[in-house]
Design a protein around this motif. Structure first.
Motif, PDB file in Angstrom:
ATOM      1  N   VAL A 131     -29.781 -32.399  -1.975  1.00 51.57           N
ATOM      2  CA  VAL A 131     -29.733 -32.815  -3.376  1.00 51.57           C
ATOM      3  C   VAL A 131     -28.282 -33.110  -3.715  1.00 51.57           C
ATOM      4  O   VAL A 131     -27.401 -32.288  -3.439  1.00 51.57           O
ATOM      5  N   LEU A 132     -28.050 -34.287  -4.286  1.00 54.90           N
ATOM      6  CA  LEU A 132     -26.688 -34.679  -4.686  1.00 54.90           C
ATOM      7  C   LEU A 132     -26.607 -34.685  -6.197  1.00 54.90           C
ATOM      8  O   LEU A 132     -27.340 -35.424  -6.876  1.00 54.90           O
ATOM      9  N   ASP A 133     -25.734 -33.857  -6.728  1.00 59.15           N
ATOM     10  CA  ASP A 133     -25.522 -33.847  -8.181  1.00 59.15           C
ATOM     11  C   ASP A 133     -24.819 -35.130  -8.567  1.00 59.15           C
ATOM     12  O   ASP A 133     -23.702 -35.407  -8.101  1.00 59.15           O
ATOM     13  N   LYS A 134     -25.456 -35.928  -9.415  1.00 58.15           N
ATOM     14  CA  LYS A 134     -24.923 -37.244  -9.735  1.00 58.15           C
ATOM     15  C   LYS A 134     -23.617 -37.178 -10.525  1.00 58.15           C
ATOM     16  O   LYS A 134     -22.856 -38.137 -10.537  1.00 58.15           O
ATOM     17  N   ILE A 135     -23.391 -36.037 -11.170  1.00 63.30           N
ATOM     18  CA  ILE A 135     -22.177 -35.922 -11.990  1.00 63.30           C
ATOM     19  C   ILE A 135     -21.033 -35.314 -11.183  1.00 63.30           C
ATOM     20  O   ILE A 135     -19.922 -35.863 -11.134  1.00 63.30           O
ATOM     21  N   THR A 136     -21.283 -34.196 -10.546  1.00 62.85           N
ATOM     22  CA  THR A 136     -20.192 -33.481  -9.862  1.00 62.85           C
ATOM     23  C   THR A 136     -19.960 -33.962  -8.442  1.00 62.85           C
ATOM     24  O   THR A 136     -18.899 -33.727  -7.869  1.00 62.85           O
ATOM     25  N   GLY A 137     -20.982 -34.632  -7.829  1.00 60.20           N
ATOM     26  CA  GLY A 137     -20.849 -35.052  -6.444  1.00 60.20           C
ATOM     27  C   GLY A 137     -21.050 -33.926  -5.458  1.00 60.20           C
ATOM     28  O   GLY A 137     -20.751 -34.085  -4.273  1.00 60.20           O
TER      29      GLY A 137
ATOM     30  N   VAL B  71     -24.484 -42.801   0.732  1.00 56.84           N
ATOM     31  CA  VAL B  71     -24.158 -42.311  -0.605  1.00 56.84           C
ATOM     32  C   VAL B  71     -23.500 -43.436  -1.380  1.00 56.84           C
ATOM     33  O   VAL B  71     -22.601 -44.119  -0.866  1.00 56.84           O
ATOM     34  N   MET B  72     -23.980 -43.631  -2.587  1.00 59.63           N
ATOM     35  CA  MET B  72     -23.372 -44.651  -3.445  1.00 59.63           C
ATOM     36  C   MET B  72     -22.640 -43.965  -4.589  1.00 59.63           C
ATOM     37  O   MET B  72     -23.170 -43.041  -5.219  1.00 59.63           O
ATOM     38  N   ALA B  73     -21.405 -44.417  -4.805  1.00 57.55           N
ATOM     39  CA  ALA B  73     -20.643 -44.001  -5.980  1.00 57.55           C
ATOM     40  C   ALA B  73     -20.713 -45.137  -6.981  1.00 57.55           C
ATOM     41  O   ALA B  73     -20.279 -46.253  -6.688  1.00 57.55           O
ATOM     42  N   LEU B  74     -21.269 -44.881  -8.135  1.00 57.71           N
ATOM     43  CA  LEU B  74     -21.516 -45.911  -9.151  1.00 57.71           C
ATOM     44  C   LEU B  74     -20.752 -45.554 -10.398  1.00 57.71           C
ATOM     45  O   LEU B  74     -20.892 -44.429 -10.919  1.00 57.71           O
ATOM     46  N   ASP B  75     -19.904 -46.485 -10.857  1.00 54.87           N
ATOM     47  CA  ASP B  75     -19.192 -46.176 -12.096  1.00 54.87           C
ATOM     48  C   ASP B  75     -20.080 -46.499 -13.289  1.00 54.87           C
ATOM     49  O   ASP B  75     -21.174 -47.060 -13.160  1.00 54.87           O
ATOM     50  N   ASP B  76     -19.595 -46.130 -14.448  1.00 52.58           N
ATOM     51  CA  ASP B  76     -20.395 -46.300 -15.667  1.00 52.58           C
ATOM     52  C   ASP B  76     -19.947 -47.525 -16.434  1.00 52.58           C
ATOM     53  O   ASP B  76     -20.157 -47.628 -17.641  1.00 52.58           O
ATOM     54  N   GLY B  77     -19.264 -48.450 -15.720  1.00 58.72           N
ATOM     55  CA  GLY B  77     -18.817 -49.675 -16.376  1.00 58.72           C
ATOM     56  C   GLY B  77     -19.977 -50.607 -16.618  1.00 58.72           C
ATOM     57  O   GLY B  77     -21.127 -50.352 -16.265  1.00 58.72           O
ATOM     58  N   SER B  78     -19.642 -51.684 -17.221  1.00 60.52           N
ATOM     59  CA  SER B  78     -20.672 -52.678 -17.525  1.00 60.52           C
ATOM     60  C   SER B  78     -20.144 -54.050 -17.131  1.00 60.52           C
ATOM     61  O   SER B  78     -19.267 -54.601 -17.803  1.00 60.52           O
ATOM     62  N   PRO B  79     -20.661 -54.627 -16.028  1.00 56.97           N
ATOM     63  CA  PRO B  79     -21.671 -53.997 -15.168  1.00 56.97           C
ATOM     64  C   PRO B  79     -21.036 -52.921 -14.293  1.00 56.97           C
ATOM     65  O   PRO B  79     -19.842 -52.910 -14.064  1.00 56.97           O
TER      66      PRO B  79
END
Length: 673
Positions: free
Chosen positions: A219-225, A245-253
């Motif tokens: 299980v990967l915590d999406k917030i803490t990593g 594992v994908m690191a996704l920022d919260d930018g737009s897009p």
């Protein structure tokens, strides 16, 4: 069988289920069956693995019914903007989820049916629409398939178009992780760390597992990593996990980056790693940029497989901060530029470590910093002033210069040279720095030399060091006083007062100081101390009144006629020279003529004829020249003119006939002038 789910026929060994089985609760049951013959105390056992086969009795379920993401208008086609995630408790094909967009407002988006990744199909830069709502459905691979096609079971994703998000996350954490097989569920396996230099939401990173976690082991915590175990691990069943594992920022897009995280399930190990050498020795150049390769250390572990996987590190100690070690490869590189002149040798310890349980070993690293020519030679002083005597022999050392160079070996070997200005009088030993004379010095020709000494090493890049040399030539009494003339003539009137100056002589001495100060004296020819000389000025004078008639001349060499003058300097030893002075005493008419006899008696016959020579008077004069030229005259007794006196010779002749009876005697008074 702690739950009493099975029974066994004790005679035939047939195993029956006693309760309803649930694959989702327990997919594998391991039973230990024991057999015994009669009442014999000997028995045997075997292990029976029962796999509970899954049936498709669970539909996919989204963890959330709605979500919201933002994207930049400038995102290119193919950009991942969202990851839909649904869970299905079934396994295998029954639990394999296929994603689709059930309802959408634009054809600008598509979804990966396997991964649930929503991608841009085209840019939205030119569109005026500020947001989109996508309804995403999930369907499993069972037969028949179960789905979340109903609007109430689908995921509504609102996509908001924001300003540009131009930096993707960048993973900072290692792509390797190791975990022991005996850890508890919920154990922290790895900390996934990605950094995004954007600010605000554009820089907020969430973490997602795209693939490799099909059995839901992690299980990967999406917030803490933080990546933790979701079930018990079994090294024998699966040794490696490769999670995308994908690191996704919260930018737009949103921008993303992926990393393949390799998780190795380790056996419990009991061997200590051992370095191939206990002492590693090498050399590294100074002044190199950080990151310069130094040496690679290597340790081995007798455990098998991943049990022998080691991590390397530098143990704290003096100078260890100057280096860093690749924890995986054991390669040691510099962390800062080294300076041999500050520290030439580093002694550091390297450690090979394996964890859970922790076992390690150490090795000594002896690192020598090699010198580079990065220092110029430096003289102790920027200028030197020395004094030497002019009588030094050719080849005499006058000064040993020394310049220091902090470099080592050939780089620190100093070579010496001289610049112009020596006039060929000096040379320097290029190795020792000893300055020597190359010819005889003469202060009277040149009293001071100013030139530069140069210290250089073998470098062509660094400036040379110079110092100013001033050599003062001290006088040596090597020049005799020299008279302007070797022979002088002078004259003086007799009768002049004592101390009257006669002549001044001058002798020049090229030396300086006392060596060049001249004193005058009379060496010879000065009988009766007739003359004196001023010892400082060289003025020759009469010491007494001079009488021409007593002495006609004085000579220097001849005791009676000449003076020999001596000019001496005041050096030690004193040097001197001589000159001859001929002094002529000029006559003054200070002496009257003196007759050879005060009276002359002459007897003549009266019969002598006229013209006969009667007598001759003679007078002498001690004077000279015209002062001594005498004329004679009869001043009385010749009234009748009987006699004639030759005024030049003093000869008296008869001019008239004599008559005894008339005059028996004539008395003539003759004057000599």
């Amino acid at each position: 069988d702690p739950h009493g789910m099975f029974s066994i026929d004790p005679q035939f060994g047939v195993i029956h289920t006693k309760k309803q089985l649930d694959h989702e609760a327990q997919s594998v049951v391991v039973l230990t069956v024991q057999s015994q013959l009669g009442n014999s105390p000997v028995y045997s056992s075997t292990q029976v693995n029962i796999s509970v086969t899954d049936i498709n009795d669970n539909p996919p379920v989204f963890l959330t019914k709605s979500d919201k993401v933002t994207i930049s208008r400038t995102q290119p086609p193919g950009t991942a903007v969202y990851i839909a995630h649904a869970e299905d408790k079934d396994s295998g094909l029954n639990g394999a989820i296929k994603y689709s967009i059930a309802s959408k407002q634009s054809n600008a988006f598509s979804i990966d049916p396997s991964l649930g990744v929503v991608n841009l199909t085209r840019t939205v830069f030119a569109e005026k629409q500020q947001e989109y709502t996508l309804h995403i459905a999930a369907e499993d691979g069972g037969s028949p398939p179960l789905t979340s096609l109903l609007m109430l079971d689908s995921l509504a994703v609102k996509i908001v178009i924001l300003d540009i998000n131009d930096n993707s996350p960048s993973f900072m954490s290692s792509p390797l992780s190791f975990v022991m097989e005996d850890v508890e569920v919920g154990f922290l396996v790895h900390h996934v760390i990605a950094k995004d230099p954007d600010e605000g939401r554009n820089g907020q990173v969430t973490y997602h597992i795209l693939s490799g976690n099909e059995n839901k082991a992690f299980v990967l915590d999406k917030i803490t990593g933080l990546l933790t175990t979701a079930q018990f691990l079994d090294h024998e069943l699966q040794e490696h996990y490769s999670l995308t594992v994908m690191a996704l920022d919260d930018g737009s897009p949103a921008l993303s980056a992926t990393q393949v995280l390799t998780i190795t399930v380790l056996d419990v190990n009991d061997e200590t790693p051992v370095f191939l050498k206990q002492l590693y020795e090498t050399a590294v150049h100074e002044n190199r940029d950080p990151g310069e390769f130094v040496i690679k250390v290597e340790a081995v572990d007798r455990d098998a497989g991943l049990n022998s996987l080691l991590q390397y590190e530098i143990l704290p100690g003096a100078g260890y901060e100057k280096f860093k070690m690749n924890s995986d490869s054991g390669e040691l590189v510099t962390a800062a530029s080294l300076d041999r002149e500050t520290q030439e040798v580093f002694r550091i310890k390297g450690s090979s470590v394996k964890y859970l349980p922790s076992r390690s070993s150490t090795a000594q690293l002896y690192l020598t910093v090699l010198d580079e020519n990065d220092h110029s030679p430096l003289f102790a002083k920027i200028q030197y002033q020395i004094s030497v005597t002019e009588d030094l022999e050719e080849g005499s050392a006058i000064l040993d210069l020394s310049a220091s160079d902090e470099d080592d070996g050939l780089n620190g070997e100093v070579m010496y040279s001289l610049t112009d200005g020596t006039y060929g009088a000096f040379a320097i030993d290029s190795v020792t720095g000893s300055i020597v004379t190359t010819k005889a010095l003469d202060r009277e020709t040149k009293s001071q030399y100013t030139f530069r000494a140069v210290a250089s090493d073998c470098s062509i890049h660094f400036p040379r060091s110079t110092t100013v040399m001033t050599v003062l030539i001290q006088d040596v009494n090597d020049n005799v006083p020299k008279f302007e003339q070797s022979y002088y003539k002078a004259s003086v009137w007799e009768g002049q007062s004592p101390k009257t100056d006669i002549i001044q002589v001058f002798a020049a001495d090229l030396d300086s100081g006392l060596n060049g100060e001249t004193e005058y004296s009379i060496l010879s020819g000065n009988e009766n101390a007739t003359f004196i000389i001023d010892s400082a000025r060289g003025i020759l004078a009469a010491n007494t009144g001079l009488d021409y008639e007593n002495t006609s001349s004085y000579r220097f060499v001849s005791a009676s006629h000449q003076l020999v003058l001596l000019a001496s300097d005041r050096g030690t030893p004193s040097l001197n020279s001589t000159a001859t002075v001929l002094i002529t005493v000029l006559d003054v008419n200070d002496n009257p003529p003196v007759f050879s006899s005060p009276e002359y008696h002459v007897h003549v016959k009266e019969s002598i004829p006229i013209g006969s020579h009667i007598t001759e008077v003679s007078a002498k004069d001690c004077d000279a020249g015209t002062n001594a030229e005498i004329t004679y005259a009869i001043i009385s007794g010749n009234d009748r003119g009987h006699f004639y006196l030759d005024g030049r010779t003093g000869s008296v002749n008869l001019m008239k006939t004599l008559d005894y009876e008339d005059t028996m005697k004539f008395t003539l008074i003759i004057q000599a002038t």
